[in-house]
Design an enzyme around this catalytic site. Structure first.
Site, PDB file in Angstrom:
ATOM      1  N   SER A 137      10.636  -2.224  -6.034  1.00 34.43           N
ATOM      2  CA  SER A 137      11.946  -2.164  -5.364  1.00 34.43           C
ATOM      3  C   SER A 137      12.517  -3.564  -5.219  1.00 34.43           C
ATOM      4  O   SER A 137      13.716  -3.784  -5.404  1.00 34.43           O
ATOM      5  CB  SER A 137      11.794  -1.548  -3.963  1.00 34.43           C
ATOM      6  OG  SER A 137      11.202  -0.276  -4.048  1.00 34.43           O
ATOM      7  N   GLU A 248      21.960   4.516 -15.616  1.00 28.01           N
ATOM      8  CA  GLU A 248      20.596   5.039 -15.476  1.00 28.01           C
ATOM      9  C   GLU A 248      20.556   6.084 -14.354  1.00 28.01           C
ATOM     10  O   GLU A 248      19.950   7.150 -14.493  1.00 28.01           O
ATOM     11  CB  GLU A 248      19.657   3.865 -15.162  1.00 28.01           C
ATOM     12  CG  GLU A 248      18.217   4.293 -15.027  1.00 28.01           C
ATOM     13  CD  GLU A 248      17.268   3.118 -14.746  1.00 28.01           C
ATOM     14  OE1 GLU A 248      17.673   1.951 -14.943  1.00 28.01           O
ATOM     15  OE2 GLU A 248      16.140   3.383 -14.331  1.00 28.01           O
ATOM     16  N   GLN A 342       7.439  28.756  -5.672  1.00 27.79           N
ATOM     17  CA  GLN A 342       6.999  29.725  -4.662  1.00 27.79           C
ATOM     18  C   GLN A 342       7.286  31.157  -5.124  1.00 27.79           C
ATOM     19  O   GLN A 342       6.440  32.045  -4.996  1.00 27.79           O
ATOM     20  CB  GLN A 342       7.713  29.431  -3.334  1.00 27.79           C
ATOM     21  CG  GLN A 342       7.160  30.207  -2.163  1.00 27.79           C
ATOM     22  CD  GLN A 342       5.748  29.770  -1.783  1.00 27.79           C
ATOM     23  OE1 GLN A 342       5.294  28.693  -2.144  1.00 27.79           O
ATOM     24  NE2 GLN A 342       5.042  30.643  -1.080  1.00 27.79           N
ATOM     25  N   HIS A 344       7.476  32.257  -8.050  1.00 26.06           N
ATOM     26  CA  HIS A 344       6.628  32.626  -9.197  1.00 26.06           C
ATOM     27  C   HIS A 344       5.216  33.011  -8.728  1.00 26.06           C
ATOM     28  O   HIS A 344       4.375  33.388  -9.558  1.00 26.06           O
ATOM     29  CB  HIS A 344       6.490  31.456 -10.178  1.00 26.06           C
ATOM     30  CG  HIS A 344       7.604  31.334 -11.180  1.00 26.06           C
ATOM     31  ND1 HIS A 344       8.868  30.916 -10.844  1.00 26.06           N
ATOM     32  CD2 HIS A 344       7.633  31.554 -12.529  1.00 26.06           C
ATOM     33  CE1 HIS A 344       9.630  30.879 -11.942  1.00 26.06           C
ATOM     34  NE2 HIS A 344       8.905  31.276 -12.973  1.00 26.06           N
TER      35      HIS A 344
HETATM   36  C1  LIG Z   1       6.515   7.461 -14.314  1.00 28.77           C
HETATM   37  C2  LIG Z   1       7.217   6.183 -13.981  1.00 28.77           C
HETATM   38  C3  LIG Z   1       8.060   5.609 -14.917  1.00 28.77           C
HETATM   39  C4  LIG Z   1       8.688   4.389 -14.643  1.00 28.77           C
HETATM   40  N1  LIG Z   1       9.442   3.789 -15.613  1.00 28.77           N
HETATM   41  C5  LIG Z   1       9.849   2.512 -15.432  1.00 28.77           C
HETATM   42  C6  LIG Z   1      10.458   1.776 -16.506  1.00 28.77           C
HETATM   43  O1  LIG Z   1      10.670   2.301 -17.607  1.00 28.77           O
HETATM   44  N2  LIG Z   1      10.787   0.478 -16.293  1.00 28.77           N
HETATM   45  C7  LIG Z   1      10.578  -0.132 -15.096  1.00 28.77           C
HETATM   46  O2  LIG Z   1      10.889  -1.307 -14.982  1.00 28.77           O
HETATM   47  N3  LIG Z   1      10.021   0.548 -14.061  1.00 28.77           N
HETATM   48  C8  LIG Z   1       9.649   1.828 -14.201  1.00 28.77           C
HETATM   49  N4  LIG Z   1       9.054   2.517 -13.167  1.00 28.77           N
HETATM   50  C9  LIG Z   1       8.865   1.838 -11.891  1.00 28.77           C
HETATM   51  C10 LIG Z   1       9.732   2.387 -10.763  1.00 28.77           C
HETATM   52  O3  LIG Z   1      11.077   2.050 -10.973  1.00 28.77           O
HETATM   53  C11 LIG Z   1       9.147   1.803  -9.447  1.00 28.77           C
HETATM   54  O4  LIG Z   1       7.894   2.425  -9.244  1.00 28.77           O
HETATM   55  C12 LIG Z   1      10.067   2.023  -8.272  1.00 28.77           C
HETATM   56  O5  LIG Z   1      11.232   1.233  -8.390  1.00 28.77           O
HETATM   57  C13 LIG Z   1       9.383   1.670  -6.946  1.00 28.77           C
HETATM   58  O6  LIG Z   1       8.755   0.425  -6.990  1.00 28.77           O
HETATM   59  P1  LIG Z   1       7.237   0.289  -6.509  1.00 28.77           P
HETATM   60  O7  LIG Z   1       6.424   1.290  -7.228  1.00 28.77           O
HETATM   61  O8  LIG Z   1       6.844  -1.124  -6.604  1.00 28.77           O
HETATM   62  O9  LIG Z   1       7.258   0.732  -4.974  1.00 28.77           O
HETATM   63  P2  LIG Z   1       7.537  -0.219  -3.729  1.00 28.77           P
HETATM   64  O10 LIG Z   1       8.727  -1.039  -3.962  1.00 28.77           O
HETATM   65  O11 LIG Z   1       6.268  -0.918  -3.373  1.00 28.77           O
HETATM   66  O12 LIG Z   1       7.859   0.853  -2.596  1.00 28.77           O
HETATM   67  C14 LIG Z   1       6.865   1.552  -1.843  1.00 28.77           C
HETATM   68  C15 LIG Z   1       7.592   2.396  -0.793  1.00 28.77           C
HETATM   69  O13 LIG Z   1       8.336   1.529   0.088  1.00 28.77           O
HETATM   70  C16 LIG Z   1       9.681   1.930   0.107  1.00 28.77           C
HETATM   71  N5  LIG Z   1      10.542   0.756   0.262  1.00 28.77           N
HETATM   72  C17 LIG Z   1      10.509  -0.394  -0.468  1.00 28.77           C
HETATM   73  N6  LIG Z   1      11.471  -1.230  -0.051  1.00 28.77           N
HETATM   74  C18 LIG Z   1      12.151  -0.588   0.932  1.00 28.77           C
HETATM   75  C19 LIG Z   1      13.273  -0.912   1.752  1.00 28.77           C
HETATM   76  N7  LIG Z   1      13.923  -2.076   1.626  1.00 28.77           N
HETATM   77  N8  LIG Z   1      13.686  -0.005   2.669  1.00 28.77           N
HETATM   78  C20 LIG Z   1      13.060   1.188   2.792  1.00 28.77           C
HETATM   79  N9  LIG Z   1      12.002   1.556   2.055  1.00 28.77           N
HETATM   80  C21 LIG Z   1      11.552   0.689   1.131  1.00 28.77           C
HETATM   81  C22 LIG Z   1       9.924   2.614  -1.232  1.00 28.77           C
HETATM   82  O14 LIG Z   1      11.045   3.468  -1.190  1.00 28.77           O
HETATM   83  C23 LIG Z   1       8.618   3.356  -1.420  1.00 28.77           C
HETATM   84  O15 LIG Z   1       8.662   4.562  -0.697  1.00 28.77           O
HETATM   85  C24 LIG Z   1       8.484   3.769 -13.389  1.00 28.77           C
HETATM   86  C25 LIG Z   1       7.659   4.384 -12.430  1.00 28.77           C
HETATM   87  C26 LIG Z   1       7.021   5.559 -12.715  1.00 28.77           C
HETATM   88  C27 LIG Z   1       6.104   6.161 -11.682  1.00 28.77           C
END
Ligand SMILES: Cc1cc2nc3c(=O)[nH]c(=O)nc-3n(C[C@H](O)[C@H](O)[C@H](O)COP(=O)(O)OP(=O)(O)OC[C@H]3O[C@@H](n4cnc5c(N)ncnc54)[C@H](O)[C@@H]3O)c2cc1C
Length: 387
Positions: A137, A248, A342, A344
């Site tokens: 994020s 996107e 559900q 199903h």
């Molecule tokens: C199957 C899959 C495909 C993906 N494809 C791509 C891709 O092609 N390219 C790419 O670059 N990325 C990709 N991603 C990454 C995806 O965009 C990130 O996982 C996502 O943006 C969240 O980042 P993170 O996993 O680091 O979670 P974190 O940022 O660590 O967040 C963890 C939790 O904290 C919450 N949080 C974080 N900051 C805040 C805030 N300021 N306020 C409130 N809540 C907050 C989040 O909402 C989440 O619930 C993919 C992910 C998956 C699972």
């Protein structure tokens, strides 16, 4: 509710997509992709042959030149998702919504000439790598660096969760080219498969989208020529990402509405044919009321998404509006699929049934493309005027 966003050209194109699915994306194909964990190249080439990939590639670079009309992309998303082919929808989406636009809108002439023709045929597949093990994020917290050296950049770092990351030939990669976390400290560089020090790493095992690869990438002293800097100028990466994010997020909204509609269709068909206590499951009042709720939600989703498509066509879909569409539609999608599973009964939990696969696929719609919490953050900051 009847939709009126499409004209006869879109409907003719829908026929092309359906024909492609009948020929090259059958249940057999899907099972193979799921066993292999990726869509095979032959399928992507067939998509190129059919003209359903690289839609926004301008005609001068061998594409269909549908740049101004996103509705053709929406047709591809709708038809693949409604056919229960979430992984294919995702793989085509990465190419068209996350990779191609950076070249079409922001690439230099040389970059367009080098990569776009292959991206329109499926010979060159792209991916977008922003997320890192320590920063998702909070994109400005990335640590992948691109240090200026003679003739190019030396890239070091790692990315994770990269959709199509294993199969991609080129990866639009978000890197730090400057100090600190100011927007101009970041750039987008194209890393090419086969570059020394560029490793596609591990393919990740996911809850859903089993036929679509998601990979870790690592970069160890990868020498990337200066010509691979998107737009040919350093420090534009953050702004470039922001420019494409509404597209996107709109596409995730379209995918969510299509999956919601599919959930309704699969569920209606199922409850009409399933019997319990001597009557159709469809005849129970609870089922009928749930179907009424589902049908109405689907209508509202499409009304909203169609309006967003219109705004996008007029270049008026703002970051906040796209964020609203993304979180609201994917939240509704989750509810619709949950009700569908559900109704199903036990079969809803069996992945032979499309409703079960779609339920698993959909979970990530609330996470990727910016989590739904981040979407609410974007929208609410605007409302209260918080920077
Ligand atoms: C199957 C899959 C495909 C993906 N494809 C791509 C891709 O092609 N390219 C790419 O670059 N990325 C990709 N991603 C990454 C995806 O965009 C990130 O996982 C996502 O943006 C969240 O980042 P993170 O996993 O680091 O979670 P974190 O940022 O660590 O967040 C963890 C939790 O904290 C919450 N949080 C974080 N900051 C805040 C805030 N300021 N306020 C409130 N809540 C907050 C989040 O909402 C989440 O619930 C993919 C992910 C998956 C699972």
């Amino acid at each position: 509710m009847e939709r009126d966003i499409y004209d006869e050209d879109h409907e003719a194109f829908r026929g092309v997509v359906k024909e492609f699915i009948k020929r090259s994306a059958t249940d057999e194909h899907r099972k193979r992709w799921e066993a292999d964990g990726e869509i095979d190249r032959a399928t992507m080439l067939a998509a190129g042959e059919a003209g359903i990939i690289g839609l926004s590639v301008p005609e001068e670079f061998g594409g269909a030149g549908m740049l101004q009309d996103y509705r053709f992309r929406a047709v591809v998303l709708e038809e693949t998702i409604k056919a229960g082919l979430g992984s294919l929808a995702g793989a085509l989406g990465i190419q068209d919504d996350l990779a191609v636009p950076y070249l079409v809108h922001m690439g230099t002439q040389a970059q367009k000439e080098k990569w776009l023709p292959g991206m329109a045929t499926g010979e060159i597949l792209g991916a977008l790598a922003m997320t890192e093990p320590g920063a998702g994020s909070d994109l400005r917290g990335i640590r992948t660096t691109a240090k200026k050296v003679d003739g190019g950049y030396l890239v070091n770092g790692a990315k994770t969760f990269i959709s199509s990351g294993k199969t991609a030939d080129i990866v639009v990669t978000f890197v730090k080219t400057g100090e600190g976390d100011r927007p101009d400290a970041f750039s987008l560089l194209i890393l090419e498969d086969g570059m020394a020090g560029f490793d596609h790493g591990k393919t990740l095992q996911k809850m859903g989208f089993h036929g679509w690869d998601t990979a870790e990438l690592s970069f160890s002293d990868v020498l990337v020529p200066e010509e691979n800097l998107i737009g040919g100028k350093e420090g534009l990466g953050f702004v470039q990402l922001m420019m494409n994010l509404p597209l996107e997020r709109l596409s995730i909204g379209v995918a969510a509405a299509a999956a919601g509609e599919a959930a309704f269709d699969w569920t209606r068909d199922y409850v009409l044919s399933r019997e319990a206590f001597g009557e159709r499951v469809a005849d129970f009042q609870n089922t009928r009321f749930k179907l009424a709720d589902m049908a109405t939600t689907v209508d509202v989703m499409w009304t909203y998404v169609d309006r967003a498509m219109e705004l996008y066509a007029d270049q008026k879909l703002t970051a906040e509006e796209a964020a609203k569409v993304k979180f609201w539609t994917t939240d509704r999608e989750a509810e619709l699929l949950d009700v569908g599973v559900q109704l199903h009964g036990g079969y809803g939990y069996i992945t032979e049934y499309p409703i079960a696969r779609a339920y698993l696929d959909a979970r990530v719609h609330r996470i990727y493309g910016g989590t739904n919490e981040i979407m609410r953050d974007i929208v609410s900051r605007k409302i209260v005027g918080k920077r």
